[in-house]
Design an enzyme around this catalytic site. Structure first.
Site, short mmCIF file in Angstrom:
data_model
loop_
_atom_site.label_atom_id
_atom_site.label_comp_id
_atom_site.label_asym_id
_atom_site.label_seq_id
_atom_site.Cartn_x
_atom_site.Cartn_y
_atom_site.Cartn_z
N TYR A 33 66.86 73.24 33.11
CA TYR A 33 65.76 71.83 33.29
C TYR A 33 66.30 70.64 32.81
O TYR A 33 67.26 71.05 32.22
CB TYR A 33 64.36 72.56 33.57
CG TYR A 33 63.95 72.55 32.00
CD1 TYR A 33 64.69 73.29 31.67
CD2 TYR A 33 62.89 72.05 30.92
CE1 TYR A 33 64.19 74.41 29.80
CE2 TYR A 33 63.30 71.69 29.75
CZ TYR A 33 63.57 73.08 29.59
OH TYR A 33 63.25 72.79 27.91
N ARG A 52 73.47 65.41 30.38
CA ARG A 52 73.32 67.10 29.98
C ARG A 52 72.97 68.29 31.59
O ARG A 52 72.83 69.13 31.40
CB ARG A 52 71.62 67.27 29.06
CG ARG A 52 71.88 68.14 27.85
CD ARG A 52 70.70 68.31 26.79
NE ARG A 52 69.47 67.75 28.02
CZ ARG A 52 68.27 67.51 27.44
NH1 ARG A 52 67.69 67.69 25.51
NH2 ARG A 52 67.61 67.13 27.50
N ARG A 100 68.38 90.59 46.12
CA ARG A 100 68.27 90.39 44.52
C ARG A 100 69.38 91.08 44.16
O ARG A 100 69.46 91.98 44.44
CB ARG A 100 66.42 90.55 44.06
CG ARG A 100 66.80 90.50 42.34
CD ARG A 100 65.45 91.34 42.04
NE ARG A 100 65.27 91.34 40.41
CZ ARG A 100 66.45 92.05 39.87
NH1 ARG A 100 66.49 93.22 41.03
NH2 ARG A 100 66.57 92.74 38.86
N HIS A 102 72.16 90.65 40.90
CA HIS A 102 72.19 90.49 39.71
C HIS A 102 73.89 89.17 39.52
O HIS A 102 73.78 87.85 39.26
CB HIS A 102 73.27 91.40 38.07
CG HIS A 102 72.22 91.86 37.71
ND1 HIS A 102 70.18 92.41 38.45
CD2 HIS A 102 71.04 91.91 37.03
CE1 HIS A 102 69.72 92.96 37.87
NE2 HIS A 102 69.79 92.39 36.88
N LYS A 149 70.44 74.19 28.59
CA LYS A 149 68.80 73.75 28.95
C LYS A 149 68.48 74.41 30.38
O LYS A 149 68.03 74.06 31.56
CB LYS A 149 68.75 72.02 28.84
CG LYS A 149 67.30 72.43 28.45
CD LYS A 149 67.19 70.58 28.57
CE LYS A 149 65.57 70.25 28.27
NZ LYS A 149 64.77 70.79 27.15
N GLU A 182 65.70 74.52 15.44
CA GLU A 182 65.24 74.01 15.75
C GLU A 182 63.78 74.24 16.12
O GLU A 182 63.37 75.43 16.08
CB GLU A 182 66.06 73.24 17.14
CG GLU A 182 65.99 74.58 18.44
CD GLU A 182 66.88 74.03 19.63
OE1 GLU A 182 66.60 72.41 19.94
OE2 GLU A 182 67.01 74.85 20.12
N LEU A 207 69.85 73.16 21.41
CA LEU A 207 69.80 72.17 22.13
C LEU A 207 70.60 70.50 21.46
O LEU A 207 69.33 70.26 20.70
CB LEU A 207 68.88 71.69 22.76
CG LEU A 207 68.70 70.96 24.59
CD1 LEU A 207 69.74 71.83 25.32
CD2 LEU A 207 66.85 70.31 24.70
N1 PDD Z 1 62.36 70.34 24.91
N2 PDD Z 1 64.77 71.39 22.09
C1 PDD Z 1 64.36 72.51 23.03
C2 PDD Z 1 64.62 73.71 22.73
C3 PDD Z 1 63.94 71.97 23.72
O1 PDD Z 1 63.55 73.02 24.35
C4 PDD Z 1 63.69 70.47 23.88
C5 PDD Z 1 63.28 69.70 25.26
C6 PDD Z 1 64.62 69.67 22.62
C7 PDD Z 1 64.38 68.11 22.73
O2 PDD Z 1 65.33 68.04 23.95
P1 PDD Z 1 65.01 66.57 24.09
O3 PDD Z 1 65.06 65.17 23.38
O4 PDD Z 1 66.22 66.24 25.28
O5 PDD Z 1 63.54 66.66 24.72
C8 PDD Z 1 65.06 71.02 21.65
C9 PDD Z 1 61.50 69.72 26.46
C10 PDD Z 1 61.05 68.35 26.17
C11 PDD Z 1 60.59 71.09 27.28
O6 PDD Z 1 60.65 71.60 26.91
O7 PDD Z 1 59.46 70.24 27.55
#
Ligand code: PDD
Length: 287
Positions: A33, A52, A100, A102, A149, A182, A207
């Site tokens: 996403y 990304r 379904r 895996h 992501k 993070e 991320l």
């Molecule tokens: N999250 N780290 C994680 C684990 C994240 O899920 C996100 C973003 C970031 C920051 O990434 P960016 O600057 O590209 O938004 C760092 C989004 C906003 C979410 O899950 O809603």
């Protein structure tokens, strides 16, 4: 006002928009996403989000569903259909729908593409930034590929819920060596007492946030020194300032970590200056 969601080529009333029960995103979190900021009627940094998204898809061997140009058409239409002037756009791409099992479906199925957009009052974010937020720390119990992501966000949800229950807005994950990786949905930063910005390198364990990437440019423009290295919660508590970044929060000052004040317990000048300067370095595409 009626809300509209995009699902595989159709613009549907939000309340009726759905994917199949055997979508692999639903069954296995086999999906990626993006969340893109919408500000002043513009998509913010779509190119970096495309890059990304394509990387995440490549890492998981999910086909890129359409060209960037076609994707952009849908993004703009979804944002406009929902009358979003300030807010965010959500994109999800799953491996698709299959019985379904895996292993990946063979032959490959068409990826599922979903998009939604929502309005968020800018004043709310600004009010929060003036106050600053509290964070807690939790053990980082996620898988190794957090650089992708993916929608596999259960540890992140549990961490964010723990933060909420502790009266905080974010949880910082801490790795086995005692370093902050993070936040549950944000990147983590500190400002040292001698004014240097510190954030963890994006090669491993986090991320690579788009906001983080752009902010490195902003810092450069403002003549700030950046150290890409890991820091501990103790270092954050002893720092002059701390903040988090994401497309949703932008630069958000952190005023306490695990209940201990950071700096003087108020949003710091560096974080606020970076928040202010941020959008001058972004790409903006009108809706
Ligand atoms: N999250 N780290 C994680 C684990 C994240 O899920 C996100 C973003 C970031 C920051 O990434 P960016 O600057 O590209 O938004 C760092 C989004 C906003 C979410 O899950 O809603």
């Amino acid at each position: 006002m009626s809300r509209i969601a995009y699902v595989n080529g159709q613009y549907l009333p939000h309340a009726n928009a759905a994917v199949h029960v055997e979508d692999r995103g639903f069954q296995f979190a086999d999906a990626v996403y993006e969340v893109c900021e919408i500000r002043d009627g513009c998509l913010v940094d779509p190119t970096l989000h495309f890059e990304r998204l394509e990387r995440s898809l490549r890492e998981l061997r999910i086909a890129v569903p359409t060209s960037r140009a076609a994707m952009l058409v849908v993004m703009r239409r979804v944002a406009r259909a929902n009358r979003v002037h300030d807010g965010s756009l959500y994109i999800q791409v799953s491996r698709g729908r299959a019985r379904r099992d895996h292993v990946f479906p063979t032959p490959a199925v068409r990826p599922t593409v979903v998009m939604t957009a929502k309005s968020v009052a800018r004043a709310k974010g600004e009010a929060l930034a003036e106050q600053g937020i509290r964070v807690i720390t939790v053990p980082d119990n996620r898988w190794e590929r957090v650089d992708i992501k993916s929608v596999s966000l259960l540890p992140n949800c549990l961490a964010k819920q723990a933060a909420k229950e502790a009266g905080a807005k974010e949880a910082w994950f801490v790795d086995a060596d005692g370093f902050v990786t993070e936040g549950s949905s944000t990147n983590a930063w500190i400002v040292t007492r001698d004014g240097r910005l510190v954030t963890r390198p994006a090669e491993f364990g986090i991320l690579r946030g788009i906001t983080r990437t752009v902010l490195l440019d902003v810092a450069d423009r403002l003549g700030l020194i950046v150290e890409e290295r890991a820091f501990t919660p103790a270092e954050a508590k002893a720092a002059a300032e701390a903040f988090i970044t994401a497309a949703t929060t932008l630069v958000m000052p952190v005023v306490s970590v695990d209940g201990d004040a950071v700096g003087d317990g108020r949003p710091g000048p560096t974080a606020l200056a970076l928040r202010q300067a941020f959008h001058a370095s972004t790409e903006r595409v009108p809706l």
